[in-house]
Write a protein that holds these residues in place. Structure first.
Motif, PDB file in Angstrom:
ATOM      1  N   GLN A  65       0.834  -1.201   0.000  1.00 12.85           N
ATOM      2  CA  GLN A  65       0.000   0.000   0.000  1.00 12.85           C
ATOM      3  C   GLN A  65       0.868   1.251   0.000  1.00 12.85           C
ATOM      4  O   GLN A  65       1.859   1.318   0.732  1.00 12.85           O
ATOM      5  N   TYR A  66       0.495   2.218  -0.832  1.00 17.95           N
ATOM      6  CA  TYR A  66       1.194   3.495  -0.780  1.00 17.95           C
ATOM      7  C   TYR A  66       0.196   4.629  -0.960  1.00 17.95           C
ATOM      8  O   TYR A  66      -0.813   4.499  -1.668  1.00 17.95           O
ATOM      9  N   ALA A  67       0.486   5.726  -0.286  1.00 18.03           N
ATOM     10  CA  ALA A  67      -0.336   6.926  -0.421  1.00 18.03           C
ATOM     11  C   ALA A  67      -0.052   7.569  -1.776  1.00 18.03           C
ATOM     12  O   ALA A  67       1.102   7.687  -2.190  1.00 18.03           O
ATOM     13  N   ASN A  68      -1.104   7.979  -2.469  1.00 18.93           N
ATOM     14  CA  ASN A  68      -0.931   8.594  -3.785  1.00 18.93           C
ATOM     15  C   ASN A  68      -0.215   9.944  -3.700  1.00 18.93           C
ATOM     16  O   ASN A  68       0.426  10.367  -4.657  1.00 18.93           O
ATOM     17  N   ARG A  69      -0.345  10.614  -2.561  1.00 21.32           N
ATOM     18  CA  ARG A  69       0.421  11.847  -2.295  1.00 21.32           C
ATOM     19  C   ARG A  69       0.979  11.746  -0.885  1.00 21.32           C
ATOM     20  O   ARG A  69       0.372  11.155  -0.011  1.00 21.32           O
ATOM     21  N   TYR A  70       2.142  12.336  -0.682  1.00 18.92           N
ATOM     22  CA  TYR A  70       2.748  12.359   0.651  1.00 18.92           C
ATOM     23  C   TYR A  70       2.441  13.662   1.394  1.00 18.92           C
ATOM     24  O   TYR A  70       2.746  13.776   2.574  1.00 18.92           O
ATOM     25  N   CYS A  71       1.872  14.629   0.694  1.00 17.54           N
ATOM     26  CA  CYS A  71       1.662  15.905   1.366  1.00 17.54           C
ATOM     27  C   CYS A  71       0.435  16.621   0.819  1.00 17.54           C
ATOM     28  O   CYS A  71      -0.055  16.341  -0.274  1.00 17.54           O
ATOM     29  N   GLU A  72      -0.030  17.525   1.630  1.00 15.56           N
ATOM     30  CA  GLU A  72      -1.133  18.421   1.305  1.00 15.56           C
ATOM     31  C   GLU A  72      -0.777  19.742   1.968  1.00 15.56           C
ATOM     32  O   GLU A  72       0.228  19.834   2.684  1.00 15.56           O
ATOM     33  N   ARG A  73      -1.535  20.766   1.740  1.00 14.36           N
ATOM     34  CA  ARG A  73      -1.254  22.048   2.413  1.00 14.36           C
ATOM     35  C   ARG A  73      -1.231  21.840   3.926  1.00 14.36           C
ATOM     36  O   ARG A  73      -2.179  21.295   4.497  1.00 14.36           O
ATOM     37  N   HIS A  74      -0.143  22.236   4.570  1.00 10.07           N
ATOM     38  CA  HIS A  74       0.034  22.118   6.033  1.00 10.07           C
ATOM     39  C   HIS A  74       0.027  20.671   6.527  1.00 10.07           C
ATOM     40  O   HIS A  74      -0.243  20.427   7.704  1.00 10.07           O
ATOM     41  N   PHE A  75       0.345  19.708   5.677  1.00  9.94           N
ATOM     42  CA  PHE A  75       0.162  18.301   6.079  1.00  9.94           C
ATOM     43  C   PHE A  75       1.160  17.403   5.345  1.00  9.94           C
ATOM     44  O   PHE A  75       1.424  17.602   4.151  1.00  9.94           O
ATOM     45  N   ALA A  76       1.709  16.401   6.066  1.00 13.55           N
ATOM     46  CA  ALA A  76       2.627  15.442   5.445  1.00 13.55           C
ATOM     47  C   ALA A  76       2.472  14.079   6.100  1.00 13.55           C
ATOM     48  O   ALA A  76       2.086  13.963   7.279  1.00 13.55           O
ATOM     49  N   LEU A  77       2.790  13.029   5.335  1.00  8.61           N
ATOM     50  CA  LEU A  77       2.740  11.646   5.804  1.00  8.61           C
ATOM     51  C   LEU A  77       4.148  11.099   5.949  1.00  8.61           C
ATOM     52  O   LEU A  77       5.013  11.363   5.111  1.00  8.61           O
ATOM     53  N   ILE A  78       4.368  10.287   6.995  1.00  9.00           N
ATOM     54  CA  ILE A  78       5.631   9.572   7.142  1.00  9.00           C
ATOM     55  C   ILE A  78       5.338   8.155   7.625  1.00  9.00           C
ATOM     56  O   ILE A  78       4.280   7.873   8.186  1.00  9.00           O
ATOM     57  N   GLY A  79       6.297   7.254   7.405  1.00  8.79           N
ATOM     58  CA  GLY A  79       6.181   5.893   7.922  1.00  8.79           C
ATOM     59  C   GLY A  79       5.050   5.113   7.283  1.00  8.79           C
ATOM     60  O   GLY A  79       4.727   5.297   6.099  1.00  8.79           O
ATOM     61  N   ASP A  80       4.434   4.248   8.078  1.00  8.30           N
ATOM     62  CA  ASP A  80       3.383   3.371   7.564  1.00  8.30           C
ATOM     63  C   ASP A  80       2.173   4.142   7.055  1.00  8.30           C
ATOM     64  O   ASP A  80       1.398   3.615   6.257  1.00  8.30           O
ATOM     65  N   ALA A  81       1.984   5.369   7.506  1.00 11.94           N
ATOM     66  CA  ALA A  81       0.879   6.182   6.972  1.00 11.94           C
ATOM     67  C   ALA A  81       1.106   6.494   5.498  1.00 11.94           C
ATOM     68  O   ALA A  81       0.155   6.703   4.743  1.00 11.94           O
ATOM     69  N   ALA A  82       2.378   6.489   5.068  1.00 13.79           N
ATOM     70  CA  ALA A  82       2.711   6.782   3.673  1.00 13.79           C
ATOM     71  C   ALA A  82       2.906   5.521   2.847  1.00 13.79           C
ATOM     72  O   ALA A  82       2.654   5.518   1.641  1.00 13.79           O
ATOM     73  N   HIS A  83       3.336   4.433   3.487  1.00 17.22           N
ATOM     74  CA  HIS A  83       3.670   3.221   2.727  1.00 17.22           C
ATOM     75  C   HIS A  83       3.669   1.998   3.643  1.00 17.22           C
ATOM     76  O   HIS A  83       4.048   2.068   4.802  1.00 17.22           O
ATOM     77  N   ALA A  84       3.231   0.882   3.101  1.00 23.06           N
ATOM     78  CA  ALA A  84       3.272  -0.396   3.813  1.00 23.06           C
ATOM     79  C   ALA A  84       3.842  -1.421   2.851  1.00 23.06           C
ATOM     80  O   ALA A  84       3.370  -1.546   1.721  1.00 23.06           O
ATOM     81  N   MET A  85       4.861  -2.152   3.294  1.00 25.31           N
ATOM     82  CA  MET A  85       5.530  -3.098   2.403  1.00 25.31           C
ATOM     83  C   MET A  85       5.629  -4.469   3.056  1.00 25.31           C
ATOM     84  O   MET A  85       5.445  -4.624   4.263  1.00 25.31           O
ATOM     85  N   HIS A  86       5.926  -5.473   2.247  1.00 20.56           N
ATOM     86  CA  HIS A  86       6.082  -6.832   2.749  1.00 20.56           C
ATOM     87  C   HIS A  86       7.290  -6.883   3.684  1.00 20.56           C
ATOM     88  O   HIS A  86       8.336  -6.293   3.390  1.00 20.56           O
ATOM     89  N   PRO A  87       7.185  -7.604   4.813  1.00 22.83           N
ATOM     90  CA  PRO A  87       8.258  -7.580   5.807  1.00 22.83           C
ATOM     91  C   PRO A  87       9.410  -8.536   5.535  1.00 22.83           C
ATOM     92  O   PRO A  87      10.278  -8.702   6.390  1.00 22.83           O
TER      93      PRO A  87
END
Length: 406
Positions: A274-296
Motif C-alpha cells: 500500500q502506498y499513499a498517492n500523495r505524501y503531502c497536502e497544504r500544512h500536512f505530510a505523511l511519514i512511515g506506515d501512513a505513507a507506505h506499507a511493504m512486505h516484511p
C-alpha cells in the motif's frame, strides 16, 4: 483556547518520535500526540513480540537524535551474518559483516526499546511537548494553518501536521489522500522462540511454499520469528497448543537451529502492499506506515519510515533556518519527491521477491536457485546488496549519514 505549535506530529511510535526528536533538536516547537504513554520499564526477562531489524543508516539517525545509548542500555542485538535458503532447491545466500567495513550488518531491536529511548530524549528537549491520553477527532487544513481537535475537547493549531499514525491512518483519510495497493492474503506470524542451538548472531531466513520464515537473534539468546503464511494457515497456527505449534515450526525450519524448545505469546498481522498517492497536502505530510506499507520479508518497513522522518525533519529545519515560513508547500513537495521514489523502489523489490518465491514450477525454481547461487559467488553484486540492505545508498538524509541537520 487553542494551543499553538510550529509542528504537530500524530503518532508516537518510533517514526513519529524520531521526527519529533530531530525537530526539537533543531529548535522547532513540536508537539507529539499519542493516545498512550509508552512504557519505559518492563520485567527484565520479558521480550517485546514486535522487533525491527535496524540498518546502519537507522542507527546513525538514532545516534544523532540521542536515543541510541539508551537503546543499547535497554538491550539490542547485533547480527553479523545473514543466511537465506530456498526450501524448494539448493539456492543459498550468505552475507557476512566481515565482507564490509563494519562489525555488524545491523541490529535486532525490540520496538518498545526504540520508542522508550526516544521518549526519554524528548523529555530533555525544551522545544518538545508530549501529549497523551486522547485521540484526534477532527482535522482541518485551512489557508493559514492546520487545526486539530481531540476527542476530549482540546484544540491545537500548527503550521504543519505530520501523520505518523500507521497504515490505517485516520489523518490521511481526513486530508483526502487516497491509497493504492492490494492485500497479500498473507499474515505475518510473530513470536519469541527458545531454540536448542544458539542463534550465532545470525539472521536466518528460509523461503517456504507459503512465504519466508525468519529467525532474528535477540539479546537474551532467544529468537524472534516472523513467519509469512496464508491468512487461514496463520490463524490456525494461533489456535494450536504451544507443543503442536513448536512441532510445526521445527519442521518448517528444517532443523536450522535444532529443536524448538519454547514459545512466548503468538500474534499475526495481515500483510499488504500500500502506498499513499500523495505524501503531502497544504500544512500536512505523511511519514512511515501512513505513507507506505511493504512486505516484511527483508525487514525494511521501519527503516524506510526512519528515513522519511530524517528527510522531512531536515527540510523543515532548513526551511526555518532560511527564514521561510513552514506553511509553504514547496519544501513538502521536495520531501515527497525525495522519499516517494525510494520507498516505491523498495516496496516493489519486496513485492517482486515475494512473488518470485511463491512460484513452484520446477523450471522456474531451478533458474531462481541458480540465480541465488550466482549472486552468492559474486563479490561485487553481494557487496551492492549488502550496502543497500544496510541502508548505505545515495541521497540519504544527513542524519542517516551521521551528520546533524541542526
Amino acid at each position: 483556547m487553542k494551543e499553538t505549535f510550529d509542528v504537530i506530529i500524530v503518532g508516537g511510535g518510533m517514526v513519529g518520535a524520531t521526527a519529533a526528536c530531530a525537530l526539537a533538536h533543531g529548535g522547532i516547537r513540536v508537539a507529539l500526540l499519542d493516545s498512550h504513554n509508552p512504557p519505559r520499564q518492563w520485567p527484565q526477562d520479558s521480550v517485546d513480540i514486535r522487533v525491527s531489524a535496524l540498518t546502519r543508516a537507522s542507527q546513525n539517525i538514532l545516534e544523532c537524535v540521542g536515543a541510541w545509548p539508551a537503546m543499547v542500555g535497554r538491550g539490542v542485538c547485533a547480527y553479523k551474518d545473514m543466511r537465506v535458503w530456498d526450501a524448494k532447491a539448493d539456492g543459498e545466500l550468505h552475507f557476512d559483516c566481515a565482507e564490509t567495513e563494519y562489525n555488524e550488518l545491523g541490529h535486532i531491536v525490540e520496538n518498545r526499546v526504540t520508542v522508550a529511548s526516544l521518549w526519554d530524549v524528548l523529555e530533555t528537549l525544551p522545544a518538545a511537548t508530549c501529549i497523551t491520553g486522547a485521540k484526534v477527532a477532527d482535522m482541518q487544513l485551512l489557508e493559514q494553518d492546520a487545526r486539530l481537535q481531540l476527542d476530549d475537547g482540546r484544540q491545537f493549531q500548527a503550521d504543519l501536521v505530520i501523520a505518523a499514525d500507521g497504515r490505517e491512518s485516520f489523518l490521511r483519510d481526513q486530508a483526502g489522500i487516497d491509497v493504492t495497493g492490494w492485500p497479500y492474503h498473507q499474515d505475518g506470524l510473530v513470536a519469541t522462540i527458545r531454540t536448542e542451538k544458539p542463534h550465532q548472531a545470525t539472521a536466518w531466513q528460509r523461503f517456504l511454499d507459503e512465504g519466508p520464515l525468519a529467525f532474528l537473534p535477540l539479546r537474551n539468546g532467544q529468537c524472534s520469528i516472523v513467519w509469512t503464511l496464508k491468512t487461514e494457515t496463520a490463524q490456525a497456527c494461533l489456535q494450536l497448543s504451544d507443543e503442536a505449534f513448536l512441532q510445526q515450526l521445527e519442521s518448517a525450519s528444517a532443523g536450522m537451529l535444532g529443536k524448538m524448545l519454547a514459545t512466548g505469546p503468538r500474534a499475526a498481522f495481515p500483510l499488504k502492499f500500500q502506498y499513499a498517492n500523495r505524501y503531502c497536502e497544504r500544512h500536512f505530510a505523511l511519514i512511515g506506515d501512513a505513507a507506505h506499507a511493504m512486505h516484511p520479508l527483508a525487514g525494511q518497513g521501519a527503516n524506510a519510515g526512519l528515513l522519511d522522518a530524517a528527510a522531512l525533519a531536515e527540510l523543515i529545519i532548513k526551511t526555518r533556518q532560511a527564514g521561510r515560513p513552514l506553511s509553504g508547500h514547496q519544501y513538502l513537495r521536495r520531501y515527497e519527491r525525495w522519499r516517494k521514489g525510494d520507498n516505491l523502489l523498495m516496496m516493489s523489490a519486496m513485492d517482486a521477491l515475494n512473488k518470485t518465491f511463491a512460484v513452484s514450477a520446477l523450471p522456474f525454481v531451478s533458474i531462481r536457485s541458480a540465480g541465488m547461487n550466482w549472486i552468492n559467488h559474486s563479490d561485487m553484486i553481494k557487496n551492492y546488496f549488502n550496502r543497500h540492505a544496510m541502508g548505505l545508498r545515495d541521497d540519504l538524509p544527513r542524519l542517516a549519514r551521521k551528520q546533524r541537520c541542526w
